[in-house]
Motif scaffolding. Structure first.
Motif, PDB file in Angstrom:
ATOM      1  N   PRO A  89       0.825  -1.201   0.000  1.00  0.00           N
ATOM      2  CA  PRO A  89       0.000   0.000   0.000  1.00  0.00           C
ATOM      3  C   PRO A  89       0.860   1.251   0.000  1.00  0.00           C
ATOM      4  O   PRO A  89       2.068   1.197   0.222  1.00  0.00           O
ATOM      5  CB  PRO A  89      -0.794  -0.124   1.308  1.00  0.00           C
ATOM      6  N   ALA A  90       0.219   2.373  -0.258  1.00  0.00           N
ATOM      7  CA  ALA A  90       0.936   3.641  -0.204  1.00  0.00           C
ATOM      8  C   ALA A  90       1.371   3.918   1.227  1.00  0.00           C
ATOM      9  O   ALA A  90       1.063   3.165   2.145  1.00  0.00           O
ATOM     10  CB  ALA A  90       0.034   4.769  -0.722  1.00  0.00           C
ATOM     11  N   ALA A  91       2.083   5.014   1.412  1.00  0.00           N
ATOM     12  CA  ALA A  91       2.604   5.344   2.731  1.00  0.00           C
ATOM     13  C   ALA A  91       1.488   5.316   3.767  1.00  0.00           C
ATOM     14  O   ALA A  91       0.411   5.849   3.557  1.00  0.00           O
ATOM     15  CB  ALA A  91       3.251   6.734   2.703  1.00  0.00           C
ATOM     16  N   GLU A  92       1.776   4.690   4.922  1.00  0.00           N
ATOM     17  CA  GLU A  92       0.755   4.492   5.949  1.00  0.00           C
ATOM     18  C   GLU A  92       0.119   5.797   6.375  1.00  0.00           C
ATOM     19  O   GLU A  92      -1.101   5.915   6.453  1.00  0.00           O
ATOM     20  CB  GLU A  92       1.390   3.799   7.158  1.00  0.00           C
ATOM     21  N   HIS A  93       0.936   6.796   6.680  1.00  0.00           N
ATOM     22  CA  HIS A  93       0.397   8.044   7.204  1.00  0.00           C
ATOM     23  C   HIS A  93      -0.485   8.722   6.171  1.00  0.00           C
ATOM     24  O   HIS A  93      -1.559   9.218   6.487  1.00  0.00           O
ATOM     25  CB  HIS A  93       1.537   8.973   7.636  1.00  0.00           C
ATOM     26  N   ASP A  94      -0.051   8.752   4.906  1.00  0.00           N
ATOM     27  CA  ASP A  94      -0.831   9.408   3.865  1.00  0.00           C
ATOM     28  C   ASP A  94      -2.184   8.728   3.683  1.00  0.00           C
ATOM     29  O   ASP A  94      -3.217   9.371   3.601  1.00  0.00           O
ATOM     30  CB  ASP A  94      -0.059   9.407   2.550  1.00  0.00           C
ATOM     31  N   ASP A  95      -2.175   7.383   3.606  1.00  0.00           N
ATOM     32  CA  ASP A  95      -3.412   6.651   3.376  1.00  0.00           C
ATOM     33  C   ASP A  95      -4.362   6.780   4.555  1.00  0.00           C
ATOM     34  O   ASP A  95      -5.569   6.953   4.377  1.00  0.00           O
ATOM     35  CB  ASP A  95      -3.105   5.178   3.109  1.00  0.00           C
ATOM     36  N   THR A  96      -3.850   6.667   5.771  1.00  0.00           N
ATOM     37  CA  THR A  96      -4.716   6.763   6.940  1.00  0.00           C
ATOM     38  C   THR A  96      -5.327   8.149   7.044  1.00  0.00           C
ATOM     39  O   THR A  96      -6.521   8.295   7.332  1.00  0.00           O
ATOM     40  CB  THR A  96      -3.922   6.434   8.216  1.00  0.00           C
ATOM     41  N   LEU A  97      -4.526   9.174   6.790  1.00  0.00           N
ATOM     42  CA  LEU A  97      -5.042  10.536   6.862  1.00  0.00           C
ATOM     43  C   LEU A  97      -6.072  10.776   5.767  1.00  0.00           C
ATOM     44  O   LEU A  97      -7.123  11.384   5.996  1.00  0.00           O
ATOM     45  CB  LEU A  97      -3.889  11.539   6.740  1.00  0.00           C
TER      46      LEU A  97
END
Length: 286
Positions: A89-97
């Motif tokens: 998946p894409a970067a964790e922080h970017d996706d979660t935000l």
């Protein structure tokens, strides 16, 4: 196992929603992947890339459903053409935000947006969310279902908001994190007085928002409030698990590092013309 799956859930849901753009179906597929992991991993071992494994299984579930929908079949199969290897998946922080802001869609009422985000990102059950809002569980279940339908009908894109959209959705996002932290700091149900995994997750997500908005005073104020409050956790209960009033707490047990960080965050925001609610609460906590 439970902590690993809970931490992975928003990353997996974000990756599947990004690919398929169907929130409700993606959530169902992720739940099925979580069940499969709970059944297989104890026997087979946790894979090297747990998030990728879960995304892969959830995507397969989505593909199976897509095959029964003739109008969508080509698009879904094209999106999964690279599925030979479990996807990263894409970067964790970017996706979660991005998932948080997606759940705070402007067509949703603030309570519905908060409830949906608590479910999708915070990992709270419908019953926990209902208790946080002081409504029956059945009422909250209907509210969350309507919110999912609204996102589906609006064909909400999975992306970070731009321009004025930040201000429109940020207040709900901050309220979500505030409620997740509160549920963790003083649980509304269950045998435990507190659920540290929830308060820790709220702090982690608040840091994610601050990385995206480093100059926003209320974001810093909320993070400061969480840190200052959570720093007292080791002294909040006695040996029997009962609450200890603030005036009677052993302050040598308070954790100094988050206190120092919270005070520094708060001090850096107090030069503004107006203070927000989280800054004010953080000032009281400090």
């Amino acid at each position: 196992m439970e902590d690993l799956l809970r931490d992975a859930a928003p990353q997996v849901l974000a990756a599947v929603v990004r690919r398929f753009r169907r929130f409700a179906d993606s959530e169902d597929a992720v739940q099925e992947a979580m069940i499969a992991a709970a059944e297989q991993w104890p026997a087979d071992g946790v894979p090297d890339n747990p998030v990728g494994w879960l995304v892969h299984v959830a995507s397969r579930r989505m593909t199976d459903r897509a095959r029964s929908e003739t109008a969508r079949r080509r698009r879904e199969e094209a999106a999964l053409a690279q599925d030979g290897v479990p996807p990263e998946p894409a970067a964790e922080h970017d996706d979660t935000l991005a998932l948080m802001f997606m759940c705070c869609h402007p067509e949703l009422t603030a309570p519905s947006a908060i409830a949906l985000t608590l479910r999708a990102v915070g990992g709270l059950t419908t019953g926990e969310i209902a208790r946080a809002f002081l409504v029956p569980e059945a009422t909250m279940a209907q509210r969350i279902s309507r919110a999912k339908r609204t996102l589906s009908d609006a064909d909400e894109p999975f992306r970070m908001p731009a321009g004025a959209e930040w201000d429109e959705r940020l207040r709900s996002v901050l309220h979500v994190l505030y409620l997740i932290f509160n549920e963790g700091y003083l649980a509304s149900g269950g045998p435990a007085l507190a659920r540290s995994e929830l308060s820790n997750d709220a702090i982690r997500l608040a840091r994610t928002v601050r990385l995206a908005l480093p100059d926003h005073a209320e974001v810093a104020g909320l993070l400061a409030l969480m840190l200052l409050t959570d720093a007292r956790r080791p002294a909040r209960t006695d040996a029997g698990g009962s609450l200890v009033p603030l005036a009677e707490q052993d302050r040598t047990l308070w954790r100094r590092e988050p206190i120092a960080e919270g005070v520094a965050l708060l001090a850096a925001t107090l030069d503004g013309a107006a203070l927000g609610e989280y800054q004010l609460q953080a000032a009281i906590a400090a």
